[in-house]
Design a protein around this motif. Structure first.
Motif, PDB file in Angstrom:
ATOM      1  N   ALA A  71      89.132  23.634 -38.977  1.00 33.36           N
ATOM      2  CA  ALA A  71      88.758  23.408 -40.221  1.00 33.36           C
ATOM      3  C   ALA A  71      87.417  24.588 -39.993  1.00 33.36           C
ATOM      4  CB  ALA A  71      88.231  22.077 -40.319  1.00 33.36           C
ATOM      5  N   ALA A  72      87.312  25.248 -41.417  1.00 34.69           N
ATOM      6  CA  ALA A  72      85.858  25.964 -41.045  1.00 34.69           C
ATOM      7  C   ALA A  72      85.571  25.967 -42.477  1.00 34.69           C
ATOM      8  CB  ALA A  72      85.899  27.377 -40.596  1.00 34.69           C
ATOM      9  N   SER A  73      84.067  26.522 -42.340  1.00 31.60           N
ATOM     10  CA  SER A  73      83.964  26.632 -44.540  1.00 31.60           C
ATOM     11  C   SER A  73      82.905  28.440 -44.381  1.00 31.60           C
ATOM     12  CB  SER A  73      82.736  25.493 -45.112  1.00 31.60           C
ATOM     13  OG  SER A  73      81.319  25.723 -43.697  1.00 31.60           O
ATOM     14  N   ALA A  74      82.672  28.828 -45.327  1.00 30.31           N
ATOM     15  CA  ALA A  74      81.816  29.720 -45.686  1.00 30.31           C
ATOM     16  C   ALA A  74      81.716  30.311 -46.831  1.00 30.31           C
ATOM     17  CB  ALA A  74      83.221  30.992 -45.171  1.00 30.31           C
ATOM     18  N   PRO A  75      80.100  30.950 -46.594  1.00 30.43           N
ATOM     19  CA  PRO A  75      79.767  30.979 -48.831  1.00 30.43           C
ATOM     20  C   PRO A  75      80.803  32.236 -49.647  1.00 30.43           C
ATOM     21  CG  PRO A  75      78.950  32.705 -46.736  1.00 30.43           C
ATOM     22  CD  PRO A  75      79.588  31.778 -46.102  1.00 30.43           C
ATOM     23  N   LEU A  76      80.610  32.097 -50.082  1.00 30.94           N
ATOM     24  CA  LEU A  76      81.572  32.768 -51.415  1.00 30.94           C
ATOM     25  C   LEU A  76      80.010  34.090 -52.043  1.00 30.94           C
ATOM     26  CD1 LEU A  76      83.749  29.929 -53.136  1.00 30.94           C
ATOM     27  CD2 LEU A  76      84.344  32.736 -51.062  1.00 30.94           C
ATOM     28  N   LYS A  77      80.281  34.758 -52.367  1.00 31.05           N
ATOM     29  CA  LYS A  77      80.101  35.776 -53.025  1.00 31.05           C
ATOM     30  C   LYS A  77      80.637  36.035 -54.768  1.00 31.05           C
ATOM     31  CE  LYS A  77      81.454  40.838 -52.202  1.00 31.05           C
ATOM     32  NZ  LYS A  77      82.069  39.738 -51.835  1.00 31.05           N
ATOM     33  N   PRO A  78      79.694  35.785 -55.503  1.00 28.36           N
ATOM     34  CA  PRO A  78      80.107  36.129 -56.844  1.00 28.36           C
ATOM     35  C   PRO A  78      81.427  37.620 -56.726  1.00 28.36           C
ATOM     36  CG  PRO A  78      78.082  35.823 -57.258  1.00 28.36           C
ATOM     37  CD  PRO A  78      78.012  35.818 -56.589  1.00 28.36           C
ATOM     38  N   GLY A  79      82.445  37.264 -57.625  1.00 27.68           N
ATOM     39  CA  GLY A  79      83.544  37.888 -57.841  1.00 27.68           C
ATOM     40  C   GLY A  79      84.699  37.605 -56.679  1.00 27.68           C
ATOM     41  N   VAL A  80      85.449  38.625 -55.710  1.00 29.61           N
ATOM     42  CA  VAL A  80      86.489  38.357 -54.824  1.00 29.61           C
ATOM     43  C   VAL A  80      85.796  38.562 -53.086  1.00 29.61           C
ATOM     44  CG1 VAL A  80      88.618  40.065 -53.850  1.00 29.61           C
ATOM     45  CG2 VAL A  80      87.790  39.035 -56.355  1.00 29.61           C
ATOM     46  N   GLY A 489      81.983  21.414 -49.417  1.00 31.07           N
ATOM     47  CA  GLY A 489      82.524  20.748 -48.824  1.00 31.07           C
ATOM     48  C   GLY A 489      82.509  22.049 -47.708  1.00 31.07           C
ATOM     49  N   ASP A 490      82.036  20.340 -46.668  1.00 32.05           N
ATOM     50  CA  ASP A 490      81.215  21.393 -44.869  1.00 32.05           C
ATOM     51  C   ASP A 490      82.405  20.326 -43.914  1.00 32.05           C
ATOM     52  OD1 ASP A 490      81.280  22.188 -42.523  1.00 32.05           O
ATOM     53  OD2 ASP A 490      79.054  22.548 -42.310  1.00 32.05           O
ATOM     54  N   PRO A 491      83.929  20.799 -44.321  1.00 29.95           N
ATOM     55  CA  PRO A 491      84.286  19.396 -43.521  1.00 29.95           C
ATOM     56  C   PRO A 491      83.966  19.152 -41.925  1.00 29.95           C
ATOM     57  CG  PRO A 491      86.325  21.740 -43.297  1.00 29.95           C
ATOM     58  CD  PRO A 491      84.747  21.604 -44.085  1.00 29.95           C
ATOM     59  N   LEU A 492      83.712  19.631 -41.400  1.00 26.69           N
ATOM     60  CA  LEU A 492      83.223  19.907 -39.801  1.00 26.69           C
ATOM     61  C   LEU A 492      82.103  18.818 -39.931  1.00 26.69           C
ATOM     62  CD1 LEU A 492      83.695  22.824 -37.571  1.00 26.69           C
ATOM     63  CD2 LEU A 492      85.101  20.789 -38.299  1.00 26.69           C
ATOM     64  N   ARG A 493      81.047  19.032 -41.307  1.00 28.65           N
ATOM     65  CA  ARG A 493      79.790  17.961 -41.025  1.00 28.65           C
ATOM     66  C   ARG A 493      79.818  17.148 -41.893  1.00 28.65           C
ATOM     67  NH1 ARG A 493      75.455  18.506 -44.285  1.00 28.65           N
ATOM     68  NH2 ARG A 493      76.527  20.198 -45.162  1.00 28.65           N
ATOM     69  N   GLN A 494      80.814  16.661 -42.721  1.00 29.74           N
ATOM     70  CA  GLN A 494      81.165  15.582 -43.772  1.00 29.74           C
ATOM     71  C   GLN A 494      82.241  15.077 -43.752  1.00 29.74           C
ATOM     72  OE1 GLN A 494      80.300  18.412 -46.566  1.00 29.74           O
ATOM     73  NE2 GLN A 494      77.878  18.322 -46.700  1.00 29.74           N
ATOM     74  N   HIS A 495      82.182  14.051 -42.906  1.00 34.63           N
ATOM     75  CA  HIS A 495      83.500  12.991 -42.765  1.00 34.63           C
ATOM     76  C   HIS A 495      83.136  11.335 -42.072  1.00 34.63           C
ATOM     77  CE1 HIS A 495      82.574  13.508 -38.283  1.00 34.63           C
ATOM     78  NE2 HIS A 495      82.298  14.693 -38.708  1.00 34.63           N
ATOM     79  N   GLY A 496      83.699  10.724 -42.039  1.00 32.72           N
ATOM     80  CA  GLY A 496      83.454   9.533 -41.652  1.00 32.72           C
ATOM     81  C   GLY A 496      84.429   8.427 -42.649  1.00 32.72           C
TER      82      GLY A 496
END
Length: 585
Positions: A71-80, A489-496
């Motif tokens: 699992a990983a997460s990343a920020p998104l800028k507006p648009g593509v 959400g951040d799947p590596l940080r939010q769980h339980g």
């Protein structure tokens, strides 16, 4: 998974003999799809790859667990936003994959030119005479906005910038609040009795420039000489705190109940007392139909095979609302006129200690049903003719372990409703059912009678699950789920592990099971929640919804697929139910 939208997975998997998905390619991104759109400021990814290799997202290392889940997460800028995945196996062979996530963003409010948009009213409204009517617009900050309604002018006040109230998805994901909202102008005035389909107009004055807009809706003052009486059509009509499906649900109204309309907003009617109902759930009665009104005389209690009942004789069925407290029920009857001078109690009543009442405004009565025990086991409101019966359930007669307890297990989702999807493609509906079948066996060995909303992979609507509960009247109802996150959400940080309750009678059950699961499973404590979920709103029995773990967390997901861990969940719930049952006061 509860209120959060179920995950969609867009890759093909090959099913092997044991029912587990086999890798169709070394690297698989389960979520999000290759091309995806979202309003979120960030996005998470889950998937699977052979664990011995090296996986990178835009050059950043992504850890693989023992099973190859990630699992990983990343920020998104507006648009593509374009993301590049590269997987290198032990032989040095490379596999690359590209994903495109588009972030939709509302354009910021212009500050260098005049803009004006009406925010209220957006649908036709009918309001009582002299009731406050609030007009609202969004416009370029720092200007002046005037509203005109039926020849009256009103200067709207510019509100300080604010962040929108967090919704459930933001709270569950830990995402920051939304962007600051500015340029909101609001003002209120009393409804003139003469208003008939008056359309508000707005004008912005900004740096010597003017801009006007007309509301898309009209406001009418209800004529006090014309009383509108309606009757509830469905068996049970949903009542909400405001005029729309986004408002919280209140106690429902039953078929045949009549009430006066005191306001209208679009397709929603506000009825006497409290709450809004969709117009489609009501039948407008002919002009001249008398207002729902009834004297309330002597009351009495009686005992039955299932518990105790309070009987309130009425001349006609009235709108009712109920509030459950820890040691009593509070029942409000709108249109009731007090003529009560005697209440007869069964001397051997095991549940009801006393009944008190008081008049309320607008016209009505409120009854306080005080109970002998701090533990409540469910209640129902029904009519026998025009007699309102408030039926309270007695506690179960238990002996050893869970003997005497009837438990309804509700494996969440099923059939066309897959629920969330985990890192390797197994769907939540499958895991929920596996846990439910193991739990059924454990509960039966402990002496409980077990009912189930489904025993196979079939679609069962939320309404049908509620019907099954009401028809079978279990002692407790357990809805079994596994969780997932919204995009932010951040799947590596939010769980339980988490547990949800709604009715007050279910709170101590939720606390007991939550405490037991956290102690036995060794999972992080994701929380104990009050939530208005369809399957735990019924009042017939204590009911909770359980989220054992997250399908979006690689290690938690691996545990949820393990038969041994599923057995641990089943044993823990059986112990928790036993402790809770025998601790009943």
């Amino acid at each position: 998974m509860t209120r959060i939208a179920a995950l969609v997975f867009a890759c093909f998997v090959t099913i092997v003999g044991g029912g587990a998905p086999a890798l169709a390619a070394p690297l698989r991104i389960i979520y999000p799809p290759a091309v995806y759109r979202t309003d979120s400021a960030s996005i998470f990814f889950i998937g699977a790859a052979p664990p011995a290799g090296d996986l990178r997202l835009d050059g950043r290392a992504v850890p693989l667990n023992r099973q190859g889940y990630f699992a990983a997460s990343a920020p998104l800028k507006p648009g593509v936003n374009t993301f590049y995945w590269v997987y290198r196996d032990k032989k040095g062979t490379l596999q690359s994959q590209q994903q495109q996530v588009t972030r939709r963003v509302e354009p910021p409010l212009a500050r260098d030119r005049p803009v004006l948009a009406v925010r209220s009213p957006l649908v036709d409204q009918q309001v009582p005479a002299l009731a406050p009517v609030c007009l609202e617009a969004q416009a370029t900050p720092g200007g002046r906005v005037l509203a005109e309604l039926a020849g009256k002018s009103l200067m709207l006040s510019e509100l300080p910038p604010f962040r929108p109230v967090e919704d459930s998805a933001a709270i569950l994901s830990g995402a920051a609040g939304g962007e600051l909202v500015s340029g909101i102008y609001r003002g209120c005035l009393a409804a003139d009795p003469a208003w008939r389909e008056q359309v508000p107009r707005f004008e912005l004055r900004w740096q010597g420039q003017n801009l006007s807009a007309q509301a898309p809706a009209a406001i009418t003052t209800l004529d006090p000489r014309q009383i509108v009486v309606v009757e509830v059509v469905p068996v049970e009509a949903i009542v909400r705190a405001g005029p729309g499906a986004g408002y919280a649900r209140l106690a429902p109204l039953t078929q045949g109940v009549r009430s006066q309309v005191i306001a209208q907003s679009g397709d929603w009617y506000r009825l006497q007392g409290e709450g809004w109902i969709q117009k489609s759930d009501l039948r407008i009665l002919p002009a001249g139909t008398p207002l729902p009104k009834s004297a309330v005389g002597s009351l009495r209690t009686r005992t039955s095979a299932t518990g105790s009942e309070l009987l309130i004789p009425l001349e006609t069925r009235l709108p009712t609302s109920v509030r459950q407290e820890e040691t009593r029920l509070v029942v409000s009857l709108w249109g009731a006129v007090a003529a009560t001078d005697l209440i007869r109690f069964e001397s051997t009543d095991p549940l009801i200690r006393s009944v008190q009442w008081e008049p309320i405004t607008p016209q009505g009565m409120r009854f306080y049903i005080d109970l002998r025990s701090s533990r409540q086991w469910g209640y129902q409101l029904r009519y026998e003719g025009n007699v309102l019966v408030i039926a309270l359930r007695r506690p179960p007669r238990v002996s050893r372990a869970l003997a005497g307890l009837t438990v309804m297990l509700d494996p969440g989702h099923g059939g066309n409703d897959t629920g969330s999807t985990g890192c390797s493609g197994v769907q939540e509906k499958t895991v929920n059912l596996q846990i439910a079948l193991r739990l059924r066996n454990q509960l039966q060995r402990a002496g409980a009678t077990v009912l189930m909303t489904r025993t196979g992979d079939r679609t069962v609507s939320l309404a049908r699950r509620v019907e099954l509960m009401r028809a079978t009247q279990p002692t407790v109802y357990l809805s079994l789920h596994n969780n997932a996150l919204p995009d932010a959400g951040d799947p590596l940080r939010q769980h339980g592990t988490s547990v949800y309750w709604y009715q007050m009678q279910s709170r101590n059950l939720a606390e007991a099971l939550h405490r037991q699961l956290i102690g036995d499973l060794g999972q992080p404590d994701y929380g104990l929640f009050w939530d208005s979920l369809a399957v735990i709103r019924p009042t017939e029995a204590p009911a909770v919804l359980l989220e054992f773990g997250f399908m979006t967390h690689p290690d938690e997901y691996a545990r949820l697929l393990s038969p041994a861990f599923q057995e641990r969940i089943a044993r823990s719930l059986t112990r928790g139910l036993t402790s809770w049952l025998h601790a009943a006061g």
